[in-house]
Design a protein around this motif. Structure first.
Motif, PDB file in Angstrom:
ATOM      1  N   GLN A  61       4.050  -0.380 -16.186  1.00 23.10           N
ATOM      2  CA  GLN A  61       3.566  -1.487 -15.372  1.00 23.10           C
ATOM      3  C   GLN A  61       3.315  -2.703 -16.251  1.00 23.10           C
ATOM      4  OE1 GLN A  61       3.789  -1.405 -12.194  1.00 23.10           O
ATOM      5  NE2 GLN A  61       4.516   0.696 -12.342  1.00 23.10           N
ATOM      6  N   THR A  62       2.886  -3.806 -15.654  1.00 26.48           N
ATOM      7  CA  THR A  62       2.642  -5.005 -16.454  1.00 26.48           C
ATOM      8  C   THR A  62       1.288  -5.608 -16.112  1.00 26.48           C
ATOM      9  OG1 THR A  62       3.699  -6.402 -14.793  1.00 26.48           O
ATOM     10  CG2 THR A  62       5.086  -5.667 -16.609  1.00 26.48           C
ATOM     11  N   ILE A  87      -4.530  -5.277  -4.201  1.00 24.57           N
ATOM     12  CA  ILE A  87      -3.565  -4.172  -4.219  1.00 24.57           C
ATOM     13  C   ILE A  87      -2.872  -4.185  -5.585  1.00 24.57           C
ATOM     14  CG2 ILE A  87      -1.597  -3.096  -3.057  1.00 24.57           C
ATOM     15  CD1 ILE A  87      -4.002  -3.612  -1.168  1.00 24.57           C
ATOM     16  N   THR A  89      -4.369  -2.427  -9.028  1.00 25.36           N
ATOM     17  CA  THR A  89      -5.426  -2.665 -10.025  1.00 25.36           C
ATOM     18  C   THR A  89      -4.821  -2.879 -11.409  1.00 25.36           C
ATOM     19  OG1 THR A  89      -6.689  -1.009  -8.789  1.00 25.36           O
ATOM     20  CG2 THR A  89      -7.665  -1.794 -10.843  1.00 25.36           C
ATOM     21  N   GLY A  90      -3.801  -2.083 -11.746  1.00 27.30           N
ATOM     22  CA  GLY A  90      -3.103  -2.215 -13.032  1.00 27.30           C
ATOM     23  C   GLY A  90      -4.059  -2.184 -14.202  1.00 27.30           C
ATOM     24  N   SER A  91      -3.992  -3.201 -15.046  1.00 24.60           N
ATOM     25  CA  SER A  91      -4.851  -3.275 -16.240  1.00 24.60           C
ATOM     26  C   SER A  91      -6.300  -3.590 -15.883  1.00 24.60           C
ATOM     27  CB  SER A  91      -4.347  -4.391 -17.154  1.00 24.60           C
ATOM     28  OG  SER A  91      -4.584  -5.650 -16.538  1.00 24.60           O
ATOM     29  N   GLY A  92      -6.529  -4.119 -14.662  1.00 22.19           N
ATOM     30  CA  GLY A  92      -7.882  -4.521 -14.280  1.00 22.19           C
ATOM     31  C   GLY A  92      -8.182  -5.984 -14.585  1.00 22.19           C
ATOM     32  N   TYR A  93      -7.212  -6.709 -15.143  1.00 21.69           N
ATOM     33  CA  TYR A  93      -7.475  -8.107 -15.513  1.00 21.69           C
ATOM     34  C   TYR A  93      -7.771  -8.975 -14.283  1.00 21.69           C
ATOM     35  CZ  TYR A  93      -7.048 -12.697 -17.600  1.00 21.69           C
ATOM     36  OH  TYR A  93      -7.301 -13.987 -18.000  1.00 21.69           O
ATOM     37  N   ILE A 108      -7.026  -1.183  -5.167  1.00 18.90           N
ATOM     38  CA  ILE A 108      -6.275   0.070  -5.000  1.00 18.90           C
ATOM     39  C   ILE A 108      -5.167   0.158  -6.049  1.00 18.90           C
ATOM     40  CG2 ILE A 108      -4.927   1.489  -3.390  1.00 18.90           C
ATOM     41  CD1 ILE A 108      -5.894  -0.231  -1.117  1.00 18.90           C
ATOM     42  N   ARG A 110      -1.909   2.902  -7.310  1.00 17.38           N
ATOM     43  CA  ARG A 110      -1.185   4.118  -6.916  1.00 17.38           C
ATOM     44  C   ARG A 110      -0.855   5.039  -8.094  1.00 17.38           C
ATOM     45  NH1 ARG A 110       4.080   4.248  -8.226  1.00 17.38           N
ATOM     46  NH2 ARG A 110       4.659   5.917  -6.804  1.00 17.38           N
ATOM     47  N   GLN A 111      -0.981   4.520  -9.335  1.00 22.25           N
ATOM     48  CA  GLN A 111      -0.681   5.351 -10.507  1.00 22.25           C
ATOM     49  C   GLN A 111      -1.979   5.969 -11.009  1.00 22.25           C
ATOM     50  OE1 GLN A 111       2.099   5.894 -12.325  1.00 22.25           O
ATOM     51  NE2 GLN A 111       3.542   4.262 -11.808  1.00 22.25           N
ATOM     52  N   LEU A 114      -3.203   4.969 -14.609  1.00 22.61           N
ATOM     53  CA  LEU A 114      -3.797   3.632 -14.704  1.00 22.61           C
ATOM     54  C   LEU A 114      -5.138   3.578 -13.984  1.00 22.61           C
ATOM     55  CD1 LEU A 114      -0.900   1.116 -14.079  1.00 22.61           C
ATOM     56  CD2 LEU A 114      -2.392   1.245 -16.080  1.00 22.61           C
ATOM     57  N   GLY A 135      -4.840   5.195  -4.388  1.00 25.04           N
ATOM     58  CA  GLY A 135      -4.182   5.348  -3.094  1.00 25.04           C
ATOM     59  C   GLY A 135      -2.992   4.434  -2.960  1.00 25.04           C
ATOM     60  N   ASP A 136      -2.531   4.292  -1.741  1.00 26.07           N
ATOM     61  CA  ASP A 136      -1.331   3.506  -1.446  1.00 26.07           C
ATOM     62  C   ASP A 136      -1.712   2.184  -0.787  1.00 26.07           C
ATOM     63  OD1 ASP A 136       1.022   2.431  -0.664  1.00 26.07           O
ATOM     64  OD2 ASP A 136       1.599   4.066   0.683  1.00 26.07           O
ATOM     65  N   TYR A 138      -0.019  -0.056   0.566  1.00 27.74           N
ATOM     66  CA  TYR A 138       0.637  -0.409   1.827  1.00 27.74           C
ATOM     67  C   TYR A 138      -0.284  -0.175   3.018  1.00 27.74           C
ATOM     68  CZ  TYR A 138       5.404  -1.159   0.106  1.00 27.74           C
ATOM     69  OH  TYR A 138       6.518  -1.665  -0.504  1.00 27.74           O
ATOM     70  N   PRO A 207       7.680  -3.857  -8.626  1.00 29.37           N
ATOM     71  CA  PRO A 207       7.694  -3.584  -7.181  1.00 29.37           C
ATOM     72  C   PRO A 207       6.447  -2.866  -6.661  1.00 29.37           C
ATOM     73  CG  PRO A 207       9.190  -2.096  -8.328  1.00 29.37           C
ATOM     74  CD  PRO A 207       8.671  -3.050  -9.357  1.00 29.37           C
TER      75      PRO A 207
HETATM   76  N1  SAH Z   1      -3.425  -6.774 -11.018  1.00 27.46           N
HETATM   77  C1  SAH Z   1      -2.748  -6.159 -12.147  1.00 27.46           C
HETATM   78  C2  SAH Z   1      -1.243  -6.271 -12.016  1.00 27.46           C
HETATM   79  C3  SAH Z   1      -0.584  -4.989 -12.369  1.00 27.46           C
HETATM   80  S1  SAH Z   1       1.129  -4.835 -11.974  1.00 27.46           S
HETATM   81  C4  SAH Z   1      -3.244  -6.729 -13.459  1.00 27.46           C
HETATM   82  O1  SAH Z   1      -3.950  -7.739 -13.443  1.00 27.46           O
HETATM   83  O2  SAH Z   1      -2.972  -6.153 -14.506  1.00 27.46           O
HETATM   84  C5  SAH Z   1       1.076  -4.160 -10.341  1.00 27.46           C
HETATM   85  C6  SAH Z   1       0.325  -2.877 -10.153  1.00 27.46           C
HETATM   86  O3  SAH Z   1       0.503  -2.472  -8.784  1.00 27.46           O
HETATM   87  C7  SAH Z   1       0.793  -1.708 -11.001  1.00 27.46           C
HETATM   88  O4  SAH Z   1      -0.308  -1.177 -11.689  1.00 27.46           O
HETATM   89  C8  SAH Z   1       1.338  -0.701  -9.983  1.00 27.46           C
HETATM   90  O5  SAH Z   1       1.144   0.649 -10.345  1.00 27.46           O
HETATM   91  C9  SAH Z   1       0.552  -1.066  -8.740  1.00 27.46           C
HETATM   92  N2  SAH Z   1       1.169  -0.665  -7.475  1.00 27.46           N
HETATM   93  C10 SAH Z   1       2.476  -0.636  -7.142  1.00 27.46           C
HETATM   94  N3  SAH Z   1       2.633  -0.215  -5.874  1.00 27.46           N
HETATM   95  C11 SAH Z   1       1.372   0.039  -5.389  1.00 27.46           C
HETATM   96  C12 SAH Z   1       0.858   0.503  -4.139  1.00 27.46           C
HETATM   97  N4  SAH Z   1       1.644   0.819  -3.101  1.00 27.46           N
HETATM   98  N5  SAH Z   1      -0.483   0.634  -4.004  1.00 27.46           N
HETATM   99  C13 SAH Z   1      -1.324   0.333  -5.023  1.00 27.46           C
HETATM  100  N6  SAH Z   1      -0.893  -0.109  -6.227  1.00 27.46           N
HETATM  101  C14 SAH Z   1       0.436  -0.260  -6.415  1.00 27.46           C
END
Ligand code: SAH
Length: 213
Positions: A61-62, A87, A89-93, A108, A110-111, A114, A135-136, A138, A207
């Motif tokens: 992820q990024t 939607i 959370t990723g790194s939490g930044y 939320i 999904r990984q 992370l 969770g998801d 969507y 995505p």
């Molecule tokens: N807000 C993050 C951006 C991370 S990139 C930051 O500041 O670092 C996008 C994130 O969305 C990834 O961590 C990916 O795992 C998550 N993601 C992708 N599809 C998702 C879904 N259906 N539900 C929740 N998270 C999702």
């Protein structure tokens, strides 16, 4: 890793770059000027942390580009004490930026990897989102709906209906929509049934994938 005066100096430069690129919201700029972005990345990449660039994190992820974070947050037009659902959370930044703005944050991811890592990390840094969910995205997060704002930080091939329906009247959904390239899109809920839609140019995100992993 620590946060030093050198990091603070680099953050100031990053804030200046964002101002040059057109970000004007003082609270957003101040949040970016405060948050130690280098701590949200692996230690080897410290030098990249205060460039205005997206960067790889765990689980393929990024961490979003600071300009993108600022732009999306600005579009939310947040007021202190409002509730925002994120939607991805990723790194939490982005979560930390919202916390700095005095928002009640729900987020939320999904990984699982992370989700666990970021939950621990944010609490170590002293950020207290209201609720982090594995969770998801969507589906949104019906338990705590409706929200004043919803921000999607991954590229959505289409606009998930639950996200529109979990907005308060006058609430705002900021979502990048598209497959390879996304158009930053803002929906403002005008009434139970009416939404105003505005578009803000092209961005590139990882995505938004269905289901959890
Ligand atoms: N807000 C993050 C951006 C991370 S990139 C930051 O500041 O670092 C996008 C994130 O969305 C990834 O961590 C990916 O795992 C998550 N993601 C992708 N599809 C998702 C879904 N259906 N539900 C929740 N998270 C999702």
């Amino acid at each position: 890793m620590k946060d030093t005066l050198r990091h603070a100096g680099k953050r100031k430069q990053l804030v200046d770059v964002l101002i040059q690129k057109g970000i004007t919201n003082k609270a957003v700029l101040s949040a970016i000027g405060k948050i130690p972005r280098h701590l949200f990345m692996d230690s080897g990449f410290e030098d990249h942390a205060y460039q205005d660039k997206a960067f790889p994190i765990a689980a393929d992820q990024t961490i979003s580009q600071p300009y993108t974070v600022a732009f999306q947050t600005e579009l939310l037009e947040i007021k202190k004490g409002s509730t925002v659902l994120e939607i991805g959370t990723g790194s939490g930044y982005q979560t930390a930026v919202l916390c700095e703005l005095g928002v009640k944050v729900y987020s939320i991811e999904r990984q699982q990897e992370l989700f666990k890592k970021t939950k621990l990390f944010l609490s170590k840094l002293g950020y207290r989102p209201k609720y982090l969910s594995f969770g998801d995205g969507y589906k949104g997060l019906i338990e705590h709906a409706p929200y004043d704002g919803i921000i999607v930080t991954a590229g959505a091939p289409y606009v998930p209906k639950p996200l529109l329906s979990q907005l308060k009247v006058n609430g705002r959904l900021v979502i990048p929509v598209g497959e390879d390239v996304q158009i930053m899109t803002l929906f403002i809920r005008k009434s139970e049934t009416e939404f105003e839609k505005r578009e803000f140019g092209e961005f590139r995100f990882v995505p938004l994938l269905e289901d959890k992993n």
